[in-house]
Design a protein around this motif. Structure first.
Motif, PDB file in Angstrom:
ATOM      1  N   ALA A  31     -12.640  26.557   6.642  1.00  0.00           N
ATOM      2  CA  ALA A  31     -11.866  26.675   5.403  1.00  0.00           C
ATOM      3  C   ALA A  31     -10.743  25.643   5.345  1.00  0.00           C
ATOM      4  N   ARG A  32     -10.053  25.435   6.460  1.00  0.00           N
ATOM      5  CA  ARG A  32      -8.988  24.434   6.493  1.00  0.00           C
ATOM      6  C   ARG A  32      -9.550  23.031   6.277  1.00  0.00           C
ATOM      7  N   HIS A  33     -10.664  22.746   6.931  1.00  0.00           N
ATOM      8  CA  HIS A  33     -11.242  21.405   6.838  1.00  0.00           C
ATOM      9  C   HIS A  33     -11.721  21.098   5.428  1.00  0.00           C
ATOM     10  N   GLU A  34     -12.337  22.095   4.775  1.00  0.00           N
ATOM     11  CA  GLU A  34     -12.882  21.884   3.438  1.00  0.00           C
ATOM     12  C   GLU A  34     -11.888  22.238   2.334  1.00  0.00           C
ATOM     13  N   ASP A  35     -10.693  22.698   2.727  1.00  0.00           N
ATOM     14  CA  ASP A  35      -9.630  23.049   1.782  1.00  0.00           C
ATOM     15  C   ASP A  35     -10.101  24.091   0.768  1.00  0.00           C
ATOM     16  N   VAL A  36     -10.678  25.185   1.303  1.00  0.00           N
ATOM     17  CA  VAL A  36     -11.101  26.304   0.462  1.00  0.00           C
ATOM     18  C   VAL A  36     -10.526  27.586   1.056  1.00  0.00           C
ATOM     19  N   GLY A  37     -10.421  28.615   0.240  1.00  0.00           N
ATOM     20  CA  GLY A  37      -9.970  29.904   0.738  1.00  0.00           C
ATOM     21  C   GLY A  37     -11.061  30.564   1.561  1.00  0.00           C
ATOM     22  N   PRO A  38     -10.765  31.068   2.749  1.00  0.00           N
ATOM     23  CA  PRO A  38     -11.802  31.725   3.561  1.00  0.00           C
ATOM     24  C   PRO A  38     -12.497  32.848   2.816  1.00  0.00           C
ATOM     25  N   ALA A  39     -11.779  33.553   1.961  1.00  0.00           N
ATOM     26  CA  ALA A  39     -12.374  34.683   1.243  1.00  0.00           C
ATOM     27  C   ALA A  39     -13.394  34.241   0.204  1.00  0.00           C
ATOM     28  N   SER A  40     -13.447  32.946  -0.113  1.00  0.00           N
ATOM     29  CA  SER A  40     -14.392  32.469  -1.123  1.00  0.00           C
ATOM     30  C   SER A  40     -15.783  32.212  -0.550  1.00  0.00           C
ATOM     31  N   LEU A  41     -15.906  32.216   0.775  1.00  0.00           N
ATOM     32  CA  LEU A  41     -17.183  31.899   1.409  1.00  0.00           C
ATOM     33  C   LEU A  41     -17.998  33.178   1.592  1.00  0.00           C
ATOM     34  N   THR A  42     -19.223  33.164   1.108  1.00  0.00           N
ATOM     35  CA  THR A  42     -20.072  34.353   1.169  1.00  0.00           C
ATOM     36  C   THR A  42     -21.358  34.044   1.926  1.00  0.00           C
ATOM     37  N   GLY A  43     -21.980  35.119   2.429  1.00  0.00           N
ATOM     38  CA  GLY A  43     -23.221  34.932   3.161  1.00  0.00           C
ATOM     39  C   GLY A  43     -23.837  36.247   3.560  1.00  0.00           C
ATOM     40  N   SER A  44     -24.484  36.261   4.719  1.00  0.00           N
ATOM     41  CA  SER A  44     -25.245  37.416   5.161  1.00  0.00           C
ATOM     42  C   SER A  44     -24.337  38.472   5.784  1.00  0.00           C
ATOM     43  N   PHE A  45     -24.931  39.605   6.152  1.00  0.00           N
ATOM     44  CA  PHE A  45     -24.174  40.688   6.781  1.00  0.00           C
ATOM     45  C   PHE A  45     -23.652  40.301   8.155  1.00  0.00           C
ATOM     46  N   ALA A  46     -24.155  39.178   8.717  1.00  0.00           N
ATOM     47  CA  ALA A  46     -23.672  38.705  10.019  1.00  0.00           C
ATOM     48  C   ALA A  46     -22.776  37.489   9.897  1.00  0.00           C
ATOM     49  N   GLY A  47     -22.535  37.005   8.660  1.00  0.00           N
ATOM     50  CA  GLY A  47     -21.651  35.866   8.464  1.00  0.00           C
ATOM     51  C   GLY A  47     -22.336  34.530   8.312  1.00  0.00           C
ATOM     52  N   ALA A  48     -23.679  34.504   8.227  1.00  0.00           N
ATOM     53  CA  ALA A  48     -24.403  33.243   8.041  1.00  0.00           C
ATOM     54  C   ALA A  48     -24.301  32.794   6.597  1.00  0.00           C
ATOM     55  N   ILE A  49     -24.179  31.473   6.397  1.00  0.00           N
ATOM     56  CA  ILE A  49     -23.788  30.934   5.101  1.00  0.00           C
ATOM     57  C   ILE A  49     -24.814  29.936   4.580  1.00  0.00           C
ATOM     58  N   GLY A  50     -25.087  30.005   3.268  1.00  0.00           N
ATOM     59  CA  GLY A  50     -25.786  28.943   2.562  1.00  0.00           C
ATOM     60  C   GLY A  50     -27.297  28.944   2.684  1.00  0.00           C
ATOM     61  N   LEU A  51     -27.904  27.904   2.129  1.00  0.00           N
ATOM     62  CA  LEU A  51     -29.359  27.756   2.133  1.00  0.00           C
ATOM     63  C   LEU A  51     -29.960  27.811   3.533  1.00  0.00           C
ATOM     64  N   PRO A  52     -29.329  27.205   4.529  1.00  0.00           N
ATOM     65  CA  PRO A  52     -29.923  27.262   5.880  1.00  0.00           C
ATOM     66  C   PRO A  52     -29.423  28.421   6.715  1.00  0.00           C
ATOM     67  N   GLN A  53     -28.475  29.224   6.181  1.00  0.00           N
ATOM     68  CA  GLN A  53     -27.920  30.362   6.908  1.00  0.00           C
ATOM     69  C   GLN A  53     -27.331  29.934   8.256  1.00  0.00           C
ATOM     70  N   PHE A  54     -26.433  28.960   8.189  1.00  0.00           N
ATOM     71  CA  PHE A  54     -25.683  28.534   9.368  1.00  0.00           C
ATOM     72  C   PHE A  54     -24.497  29.465   9.573  1.00  0.00           C
ATOM     73  N   MET A  55     -24.249  29.850  10.811  1.00  0.00           N
ATOM     74  CA  MET A  55     -22.984  30.491  11.143  1.00  0.00           C
ATOM     75  C   MET A  55     -21.875  29.452  11.056  1.00  0.00           C
ATOM     76  N   PRO A  56     -20.614  29.878  10.847  1.00  0.00           N
ATOM     77  CA  PRO A  56     -19.529  28.891  10.708  1.00  0.00           C
ATOM     78  C   PRO A  56     -19.454  27.895  11.851  1.00  0.00           C
ATOM     79  N   GLY A  57     -19.691  28.360  13.086  1.00  0.00           N
ATOM     80  CA  GLY A  57     -19.657  27.438  14.217  1.00  0.00           C
ATOM     81  C   GLY A  57     -20.726  26.364  14.112  1.00  0.00           C
ATOM     82  N   SER A  58     -21.907  26.730  13.639  1.00  0.00           N
ATOM     83  CA  SER A  58     -22.972  25.745  13.462  1.00  0.00           C
ATOM     84  C   SER A  58     -22.639  24.780  12.332  1.00  0.00           C
ATOM     85  N   ILE A  59     -21.980  25.267  11.293  1.00  0.00           N
ATOM     86  CA  ILE A  59     -21.550  24.366  10.224  1.00  0.00           C
ATOM     87  C   ILE A  59     -20.601  23.316  10.794  1.00  0.00           C
ATOM     88  N   ASN A  60     -19.624  23.762  11.561  1.00  0.00           N
ATOM     89  CA  ASN A  60     -18.636  22.830  12.101  1.00  0.00           C
ATOM     90  C   ASN A  60     -19.243  21.850  13.093  1.00  0.00           C
TER      91      ASN A  60
END
Length: 345
Positions: free
Chosen positions: A180-209
């Motif tokens: 969120a800090r790197h992309e300058d977005v609010g953490p609460a704006s990011l949505t995903g799965s019940f385990a926290g995976a995000i986006g089309l590829p369902q990356f966890m935040p650590g994998s995104i980074n």
């Protein structure tokens, strides 16, 4: 009949009386304390702030908005014992006409990005298309849970009754705040799965980074809205985990009839451990392409309910697919869906 009617009326009056009196006497459970007030969360904020040179108050401010997500707790629990694993049924969930058609449309819309990813990272377009299709049905099912809520819940209120993974989710919560800090977005704006995976590829935040790339060149990484970023990020992830360009992921194989020799080949599970000569010496019959393969392979087995299991010889690339999701069923579904979409085009 009159006695039956009287009984029905009596029961109805009893239920009405209970409904009228219950709210006045029942006690609601107390609300969960705000995350930013809890000592263990405040310690997490202090430690994270010290690691990254941040103000701990900023971390607590983000966590103040996190809400306990009971659904994440429930879905994290292991499934109850039921029917045995069935590869054919699992495959049919993904390799079916609607998903194949959606995959062909996705490929058509993003052919340039897929070709560019294949040229840069060596990962075939059909493998990338297969992953997006299995993970999110080409964007139709990406999850609507707030990642902040899910990760705070699993970091600090992980459910009892299964092995504790709260340390992993605390790390992912930290990675979400870093993202969120790197992309300058609010953490609460990011949505995903019940385990926290995000986006089309369902990356966890650590994998995104660690692995996500800005493949559309707009200066930001957005795996939810940018299919190009998702395509490039999937290919980069696989390349970083050892994908080898031009190598098939599997070969056809008939396993040994001898139980001891079959067990020997199955012992390493999905880790490539035997060359073609070792397969042959154990009594396995590889396809001609498998016999010519000069790398290591694993004898991969998937169950078919009450029917005999199915086998393939998995190469290093098959093993790499299981780094994305640690399941041989998943890897085979990705490969089969990708092949079906390619054929449909």
């Amino acid at each position: 009949m009159p006695m039956r009617i009287a009984l029905i009326v009596s029961v109805a009056l009893g239920l009405l009386l209970a409904a009228c009196t219950t709210p006045a006497t029942a006690k609601k459970p107390p609300p969960a304390p705000a995350y930013d007030t809890r000592p263990e969360v405040r310690a997490f904020a202090d430690e994270m702030a010290a690691r990254h040179g941040w103000d701990a108050r900023w971390v607590l401010l983000q966590l103040r908005g996190a809400k306990l997500q009971p659904m994440a707790q429930r879905l994290m629990m292991p499934a109850p014992p039921g029917q045995p694993k069935n590869w054919a049924a699992y495959r049919d969930r993904f390799v079916e006409p609607q998903r194949i058609a959606a995959g062909a449309a996705f490929w058509q819309a993003h052919a340039e990005a897929l070709a560019r990813a294949e040229a840069r990272y060596g990962v075939p377009a059909e493998v990338i298309v297969g992953i997006v299709g299995v993970e999110t049905f080409y964007g139709r099912v990406m999850g609507r849970y707030r990642a902040l809520d899910v990760l705070a819940t699993l970091a600090f209120d992980f459910p009892t009754g299964r092995s504790d993974r709260s340390a992993y989710f605390r790390d992912e919560l930290e990675q979400l705040l870093l993202l969120a800090r790197h992309e300058d977005v609010g953490p609460a704006s990011l949505t995903g799965s019940f385990a926290g995976a995000i986006g089309l590829p369902q990356f966890m935040p650590g994998s995104i980074n660690r692995y996500a790339v800005d493949f559309d060149g707009d200066g930001h990484i957005d795996l939810t809205a940018s299919a190009e970023d998702a395509i490039g990020s999937i290919a980069h992830f696989l390349a970083q985990h050892g994908w080898r360009s031009g190598m098939p992921a599997t070969f056809d194989v008939t396993p040994p009839d001898d139980a001891a020799q079959r067990a020997k080949l199955l012992a390493p599970d999905i880790v490539p451990s035997f060359d073609a000569a070792a397969f042959t010496a154990a009594g396995a019959v590889l396809s001609p392409a498998g016999q010519a393969h000069d790398g290591l392979m694993a004898l991969v087995s998937v169950d078919n309910g009450g029917a005999p299991p199915s086998f393939v010889a998995g190469t290093v690339n098959f093993f790499v697919l299981t780094r994305y999701n640690r399941s041989s069923y998943y890897a085979r579904a990705v490969l089969d869906l990708g092949a079906a979409v390619k054929a449909a085009r």
